[in-house]
Design an enzyme around this catalytic site. Structure first.
Site, mmCIF file in Angstrom:
data_model
loop_
_atom_site.group_PDB
_atom_site.id
_atom_site.type_symbol
_atom_site.label_atom_id
_atom_site.label_comp_id
_atom_site.label_asym_id
_atom_site.label_seq_id
_atom_site.Cartn_x
_atom_site.Cartn_y
_atom_site.Cartn_z
ATOM 1 N N GLN A 86 10.408 15.556 10.180
ATOM 2 C CA GLN A 86 9.588 14.480 10.455
ATOM 3 C C GLN A 86 8.240 15.257 10.785
ATOM 4 O O GLN A 86 7.075 14.851 10.456
ATOM 5 C CB GLN A 86 9.936 14.050 11.625
ATOM 6 C CG GLN A 86 9.134 12.778 12.181
ATOM 7 C CD GLN A 86 9.564 11.728 11.113
ATOM 8 O OE1 GLN A 86 10.337 11.475 10.391
ATOM 9 N NE2 GLN A 86 8.405 10.993 10.754
ATOM 10 N N GLU A 130 3.199 -35.388 29.566
ATOM 11 C CA GLU A 130 2.304 -34.507 29.139
ATOM 12 C C GLU A 130 1.159 -35.049 28.750
ATOM 13 O O GLU A 130 0.132 -34.527 28.562
ATOM 14 C CB GLU A 130 2.815 -33.912 27.741
ATOM 15 C CG GLU A 130 3.876 -33.096 27.970
ATOM 16 C CD GLU A 130 4.194 -32.038 26.750
ATOM 17 O OE1 GLU A 130 4.835 -30.915 27.138
ATOM 18 O OE2 GLU A 130 3.696 -32.451 25.666
ATOM 19 N N GLN A 135 -10.292 1.011 1.713
ATOM 20 C CA GLN A 135 -10.890 0.237 0.641
ATOM 21 C C GLN A 135 -9.718 -0.789 0.049
ATOM 22 O O GLN A 135 -9.863 -1.774 -0.358
ATOM 23 C CB GLN A 135 -11.711 0.864 -0.340
ATOM 24 C CG GLN A 135 -10.845 2.079 -0.913
ATOM 25 C CD GLN A 135 -11.002 3.285 -0.090
ATOM 26 O OE1 GLN A 135 -11.178 3.437 0.996
ATOM 27 N NE2 GLN A 135 -10.812 4.482 -1.012
ATOM 28 N N TYR A 159 0.783 -1.038 0.026
ATOM 29 C CA TYR A 159 0.064 -0.193 0.068
ATOM 30 C C TYR A 159 0.875 1.197 0.090
ATOM 31 O O TYR A 159 1.782 1.433 0.956
ATOM 32 C CB TYR A 159 -0.925 0.198 1.133
ATOM 33 C CG TYR A 159 -1.735 1.033 1.152
ATOM 34 C CD1 TYR A 159 -2.903 1.174 0.217
ATOM 35 C CD2 TYR A 159 -1.626 2.412 1.924
ATOM 36 C CE1 TYR A 159 -3.633 2.612 0.069
ATOM 37 C CE2 TYR A 159 -2.194 3.335 1.828
ATOM 38 C CZ TYR A 159 -3.374 3.400 0.922
ATOM 39 O OH TYR A 159 -3.959 4.945 0.643
ATOM 40 N N SER A 205 4.290 8.833 12.280
ATOM 41 C CA SER A 205 5.564 8.881 11.998
ATOM 42 C C SER A 205 6.187 9.585 13.102
ATOM 43 O O SER A 205 5.632 10.627 13.742
ATOM 44 C CB SER A 205 6.068 9.305 10.972
ATOM 45 O OG SER A 205 7.525 9.030 10.412
ATOM 46 N N ASN A 262 -2.499 6.362 7.117
ATOM 47 C CA ASN A 262 -2.988 7.167 7.942
ATOM 48 C C ASN A 262 -3.877 6.243 9.052
ATOM 49 O O ASN A 262 -3.810 4.852 8.905
ATOM 50 C CB ASN A 262 -4.205 8.004 7.550
ATOM 51 C CG ASN A 262 -5.299 7.573 6.643
ATOM 52 O OD1 ASN A 262 -5.915 6.092 7.076
ATOM 53 N ND2 ASN A 262 -6.048 8.414 5.997
ATOM 54 N N HIS A 299 12.305 6.517 14.533
ATOM 55 C CA HIS A 299 13.805 7.192 14.051
ATOM 56 C C HIS A 299 14.346 7.726 15.365
ATOM 57 O O HIS A 299 13.945 8.575 16.074
ATOM 58 C CB HIS A 299 13.535 8.164 12.968
ATOM 59 C CG HIS A 299 12.828 7.712 11.816
ATOM 60 N ND1 HIS A 299 11.385 8.094 11.547
ATOM 61 C CD2 HIS A 299 13.076 7.318 10.714
ATOM 62 C CE1 HIS A 299 10.840 7.732 10.457
ATOM 63 N NE2 HIS A 299 12.118 6.921 9.827
#
Length: 429
Positions: free
Chosen positions: A255, A410, A186, A124, A233, A209, A323
């Site tokens: 940034q 076990e 979407q 994406y 970020s 986002n 960062h």
């Protein structure tokens, strides 16, 4: 900007908190869109593209002629920059290939791993105010090196129905298989579920986002793996009395211009550096085309004065930044103490922008404190490791009784019997 001078340790938790985001309403919205995509396929995608990206799509897939036209018409200097960055990114990720030797754990027992690429991956790439063509290189390059069979890319089109030409050029350079005009939630749904036009993938990569991030986390429950959970970020700079305030301010602002929900932080042992950096931020901010975005981001920024650099690195590790720039004289010494960070930049000339674009390291990194548990995207992100083992008669003799005892204790007696029948078979021979 919020300024903290010599904060007490009990204040550190508050300092390292990210801005609160109420996700309840957001999640409901995202789930509704994902369900529509799952049920309605291409029709639902077209509906949401018209609603959110304000475009009526004639075609969902980008044609080869559109890609060729983009490659031929982007500025020559930009094309050269993309090729150069791709070379560096490829070199760094090629070096991450590992061999998986066969290991004899006991005589007659041999174990090994086989590295296998994820066959279908989805990338994406955000568009909007900052089309991230650099992210195309960061994701598609290691996917191609890993030999993923299908590399599918989704990105929002403009109102003219076309994809940003630099995104298409980067995709061509990096070897993307197919490109589709789909943005936001979407797009994540299309890659997770598949539609008439967009194939379903096994793992989804890429930033976005908060709606995109929520969509990725929702589909990761059962429909497609994702690279990592992530949020807005962020950058943290550690500085001393000899650090360059102009450089620091530039790094913080680089940034801050990402988006209004980004976060920037300076931790310094020098009051003079703090004050000069604040002045530089104000000066440089006014010259930025995206100054309105950066100014809103700075509301959540933090300038922190600490007693010494050991305290600075400790606070940074608690914050776990996406960062981390260590702009001090003793950056090597402090680098050795880093335990929580996505990507680290050492020395006054190592700006985050270099890693974002062209040094070779990947810029798809854990945010929102996830660096305490997640790595950034790397070659391994596009691979799976399948384990193999071969056991001979000698191997059964060496580990057989161990398996029986453990299975019996076990209370998994069928497990024990699977080994017992083999041991008995050897005795008969």
């Amino acid at each position: 900007m919020k300024i903290y001078r010599y904060p007490k340790r009990e204040e550190w938790t508050e300092i390292t908190e990210r801005p609160y985001i109420d996700t309840e309403e957001l999640t409901a919205t995202v789930k509704a869109i994902l369900n529509d995509i799952k049920e309605g396929g291409d029709g639902a995608l077209r509906k949401y593209e018209e609603k959110f990206d304000h475009v009526r799509l004639d075609s969902i897939e980008v044609s080869q002629s559109e890609i060729d036209d983009a490659v031929n018409h982007i500025p020559a200097e930009l094309h050269r920059a993309l090729v150069s960055a791709h070379h560096n990114i490829a070199a760094f990720h090629e070096a991450q290939k590992i061999s998986c030797p066969k290991v004899v754990t006991q005589p007659g027992v041999t174990c090994w791993q086989k590295c296998v690429p994820i066959e279908k991956v989805g990338l994406y790439i955000p568009g909007g105010t900052a089309p991230l063509f650099s992210t195309v290189l960061m994701l598609a390059t290691p996917a191609k090196i890993a030999r993923c069979r299908d590399i599918v890319l989704c990105t929002p089109p403009g109102r003219d129905g076309k994809v940003n030409p630099a995104i298409l050029a980067a995709a061509s350079i990096a070897g993307v298989s197919r490109i589709f005009k789909a943005g936001g939630t979407q797009a994540i749904g299309c890659m997770a579920y598949g539609t008439e036009s967009i194939p379903k993938v096994y793992k989804i990569f890429g930033p976005g986002n908060r709606y995109v991030m929520a969509a990725k986390q929702i589909v990761s429950i059962k429909d497609a793996a994702i690279d990592m959970p992530a949020g807005p970020s962020e950058v943290c700079v550690i500085a001393d009395e000899n650090s360059n305030p102009e450089f620091i301010a530039a790094d913080l602002l680089s940034q801050a211009e990402h988006g209004t929900d980004s976060q920037v932080m300076l931790i310094t042992s020098s009051e003079k550096t703090l004050d000069l950096t604040r002045e530089q931020i104000e000066t440089q901010l006014n010259a930025l085309p995206r100054k309105d975005i950066a100014a809103q981001t700075l509301v959540n920024s933090k300038l922190i004065l600490v007693d010494n650099l050991d305290e600075a690195i400790e606070l940074s590790n608690m914050y776990a930044p996406e960062h981390l720039i260590i702009a001090t004289d003793n950056y090597d010494e402090l680098a050795a103490k880093v335990v929580n960070a996505g990507s680290v930049f050492l020395g006054k000339y190592a700006c985050e922008s270099a890693g974002d674009y062209a040094s070779g390291t990947n810029h798809t990194l854990p945010t929102h404190g996830y660096a305490v548990a997640y790595s950034g995207v790397n070659l391994d992100s596009f691979m799976r490791k399948i384990t193999f083992q071969h056991i001979t008669e000698e191997g059964i003799a060496n580990i057989g009784r161990t398996v029986e005892v453990m299975a019996e204790n076990e209370m998994l007696f069928a497990h024990k019997n699977a080994m017992t029948v083999r041991i008995n078979n050897l005795k008969q021979d």
